[in-house]
Structure formats: C-alpha cells, structure tokens
Write an enzyme that holds these catalytic residues in place. Structure first.
Site, PDB file in Angstrom:
ATOM      1  N   TYR A 110       0.861  -1.187   0.000  1.00  0.00           N
ATOM      2  CA  TYR A 110       0.000   0.000   0.000  1.00  0.00           C
ATOM      3  C   TYR A 110       0.891   1.228   0.000  1.00  0.00           C
ATOM      4  O   TYR A 110       1.855   1.303   0.771  1.00  0.00           O
ATOM      5  CB  TYR A 110      -0.903   0.004   1.237  1.00  0.00           C
ATOM      6  CG  TYR A 110      -1.730   1.265   1.386  1.00  0.00           C
ATOM      7  CD1 TYR A 110      -3.035   1.320   0.900  1.00  0.00           C
ATOM      8  CD2 TYR A 110      -1.205   2.398   1.997  1.00  0.00           C
ATOM      9  CE1 TYR A 110      -3.793   2.475   1.022  1.00  0.00           C
ATOM     10  CE2 TYR A 110      -1.955   3.562   2.117  1.00  0.00           C
ATOM     11  CZ  TYR A 110      -3.245   3.591   1.629  1.00  0.00           C
ATOM     12  OH  TYR A 110      -3.998   4.734   1.743  1.00  0.00           O
ATOM     13  N   GLU A 135      -3.364   7.557  -4.074  1.00  0.00           N
ATOM     14  CA  GLU A 135      -3.222   6.259  -3.401  1.00  0.00           C
ATOM     15  C   GLU A 135      -3.051   5.139  -4.421  1.00  0.00           C
ATOM     16  O   GLU A 135      -3.780   5.089  -5.415  1.00  0.00           O
ATOM     17  CB  GLU A 135      -4.460   6.003  -2.546  1.00  0.00           C
ATOM     18  CG  GLU A 135      -4.514   4.654  -1.860  1.00  0.00           C
ATOM     19  CD  GLU A 135      -5.835   4.434  -1.153  1.00  0.00           C
ATOM     20  OE1 GLU A 135      -5.913   4.755   0.047  1.00  0.00           O
ATOM     21  OE2 GLU A 135      -6.796   3.965  -1.804  1.00  0.00           O
TER      22      GLU A 135
END
Length: 375
Positions: free
Chosen positions: A101, A188
């Site tokens: 992530y 993101e």
C-alpha cells in the site's frame, strides 16, 4: 474532484513514470472481448470514482475473450456506490508475488503532506490501521520540501523488501512528485504489486484533485468523474448553488458554508436531522428565491430553518427573495427564521409584515422550534 482508475493512471501516474500494466478503456462487451483476445488473460474492472469495486462485484478475472465478454456484460450497468458503470478498464493479468500500500495525502493534524507505506496491500487503509497499526510507515514532509533518498530508505527499513526496495523507493519519490504537480488531495496506490519478474507496478490508483485547485488544473480537471447527484442536487448545480441532499427532515437555508454547517450541527445537537446542506453565501446571496424553492421541493422536509447572518451579504435582500418565493410556493411546512447582521431591521420587518412570522432573537431557539415541529 474524484477520478476513475483509468484516468488516474493515464493522467497522473504514467506522466511521472510510475509503472502500470497494459490496459484499454472499453464501453461495450464486444470491445472487452476484443481487448482480451489481444492481451490474453485479463481483468475486467468497473470504472467508477469510488472504492470497494471488487467487493461489489465490479472487478472480475477473465482467462478467455468469451469470459471477458460475459464479465463485461455483467458489470456494465451495475450500480456501485450510487454510480452506474458505463465504462470498463480491461487490463492484463499480473503474476503477483506481494502486495503493498502506498499513498500521499494531507495530514490534517500536522498540516503537512504525509507519505504512507505498508506491506499489507490490497486492504483498505482503515482495515490495515485497525488490524496491524505497526505495519503502516509514515513520513511527514514540509510543504515546500521533497523526500530525499535517506528519508525514504529509513522509512522502508526493516520491511524485508529485498531487491524491490529500490523500485519502491523510486515509486514513492515519484508518487510525491505527482501529488505536488497535480494538486492532489489524495493519491493512493492499492495495491502496489511486486510481480514474479521483479517489476513493481501500480495495479490500482485513487486520485482526488483538491477542489480548491481546479482552476489551476483546467486540463487535468477535464478527466475528472462527474459526481453522483440527486435530481434536486442537479437543479441546484444548474442554478449555481451547492446543494447536498440528506436523509433528515429539517430543511436548512443559510448564507455561508460555516453558518450552514453550524446550523446543521445545532439541529443534530437538539435531536433533529438536517435534510440538506444549502448555502447562499458570497455572490449567491441574491439567489434565496431559487434556494427556498429547492429546499421545499425535498419531500422529506417537515420543517425549515432560515438562518441569515449578514456581513457582506445583506439579509434584507435575502429575505426579499424568500418572501417572493413564499407567495409563489405557499409552503405547507412550518418555517422558523433567525436574522442578524447587515439589513437586519429591514429584513425582520419584511418577514413580520409580509409573512406574519416573528423571527427569533436567537438561532438556537429557531432551531429547537424547527426540530420540535418536524417530529
């Protein structure tokens, strides 16, 4: 302003050299099948500006063109988070070894940019934070600065990334550059994947352009996704008003975003539920007639608070608009006024004379009366 995955990758990641997989945007099942024939095993992804597409059934694997066609037929037309799927991203399948992530966002407490990285990719960041808070690495930066190699190396220390560490460090540096260049509110990548051949690529991308910076990014903004709006919200937008329709029963009409949100908070404080956000601040203070119509057009409204506090905006001008609309619409719900500031005496006298209603001296009293009336 939110962007769909395909737009986020092509407009934000690709120009900065952040690796992505081959993908093609499609609008029909036939197109998806044709791309699958060219790519081989692929992934068919719904393109909507919202997360959790996979959980909603909007992301499916396809090993053959026929499977891609069937997946596309099932996904097109789906409703995900209030958005109807009209476009698909057909992307080649990846040989995934590990998932990570990575994100850059505003830290509202520190008031600085924040880089996040975790080896627990594929999950929502909230889930990662709840399950394994120690798995998330943080790097706060000065607003005018940029991470250096030492900062990122220290951030990644001890994560056992092996040869992939250099690729990840480079991607984090470029991700921050993309965040700065594109006035992002959030950028993101989840997941950022290590593939069997050693490449590290972005399998997904979420990009939110700061609304306050849209004027600086006119070309980029053209790629943004249209928001999901109710019929009333669309009417408001067409009139140049920002209306957000909610599921409460106390209507709100106020001037200025701060006063509007305060009014909504006080409604909640006294046990009520606001039916909308609608403010007529700035140049919009002359649009109270249109705004009044919008609020009353919400069938869930059982009472209405009109809260005007004038500085630049004149409360008498706003009250005149409400009175004109009142005579046209003949509202059937009780309406409670609180009026203060520039033009207050004229506005109060107008409401008293034209509508036979006595405005309250205190906002809290008007709101309490509206909450009680809506019950």
């Amino acid at each position: 302003m939110n962007f769909e995955e395909y737009a986020a990758k092509s407009l934000v990641l690709d120009p900065l050299g952040i690796p992505t997989l081959r993908g093609t945007l499609c609008t029909t099942a036939a197109e998806a099948a044709a791309v699958a024939k060219s790519f081989g095993p692929c992934v068919v992804k719904a393109q909507v500006p919202i997360g959790k597409r996979g959980k909603a059934g909007g992301i499916r694997l396809a090993d053959t063109p026929e499977e891609a066609r069937k997946a596309a037929e099932q996904i097109l037309g789906m409703s995900i988070g209030g958005f109807t799927v009209e476009r698909l991203l057909v992307e080649e399948q990846a040989d995934i070894t590990r998932e990570f992530y990575a994100a850059v966002l505003h830290d509202l407490v520190a008031r600085r940019p924040l880089i996040l990285f975790s080896t627990e990719g594929g999950m929502d960041i909230e889930e990662i934070a709840a399950a394994k808070p120690a798995a998330i690495r943080h790097l706060l930066l000065d607003i005018d600065g940029r991470p250096n190699a030492a900062d990122i190396t220290l951030m990644l220390k001890g994560l056992d990334l092996g040869p992939a560490e250099a690729h990840i460090a480079q991607i984090l540096d470029r991700l921050y550059a993309a965040y700065r260049t594109n006035d992002a509110e959030l950028l993101e990548i989840n997941p950022l994947a290590l593939l069997g051949d050693g490449r590290v690529v972005a399998l997904d991308c979420k990009f939110v352009l700061d609304d306050a910076a849209v004027y600086r990014q006119p070309e980029l903004a053209k790629g943004g996704a249209a928001g999901s709006m109710t019929a009333l919200e669309k009417r408001g937008a067409e009139a140049g008003l920002k209306l957000i329709q909610l599921d409460g029963n106390v209507g709100v009409l106020a001037n200025g975003a701060g006063l509007t949100m305060t009014t909504m908070d006080v409604i909640r404080h006294y046990g009520g539920k606001p039916a909308n956000f609608l403010e007529i601040g700035g140049e919009a203070y002359t649009k109270s007639e249109i705004a009044f119509d919008l609020v009353l057009s919400n069938p869930g409204v059982k009472s209405l608070v009109i809260n005007f506090c004038g500085a630049f905006a004149r409360t008498d001008v706003m009250a005149e608009g409400v009175v004109r609309a009142w005579h046209k619409l003949a509202p059937r719900v009780p309406v409670f006024f609180s009026i203060h500031g520039t033009g207050e005496e004229e506005a109060v006298a107008l409401v008293r004379h034209e509508l036979g209603i006595e405005p309250y001296d205190f906002m809290e009293d008007a709101i309490q009366a509206a909450v009680k009336a809506a019950q």
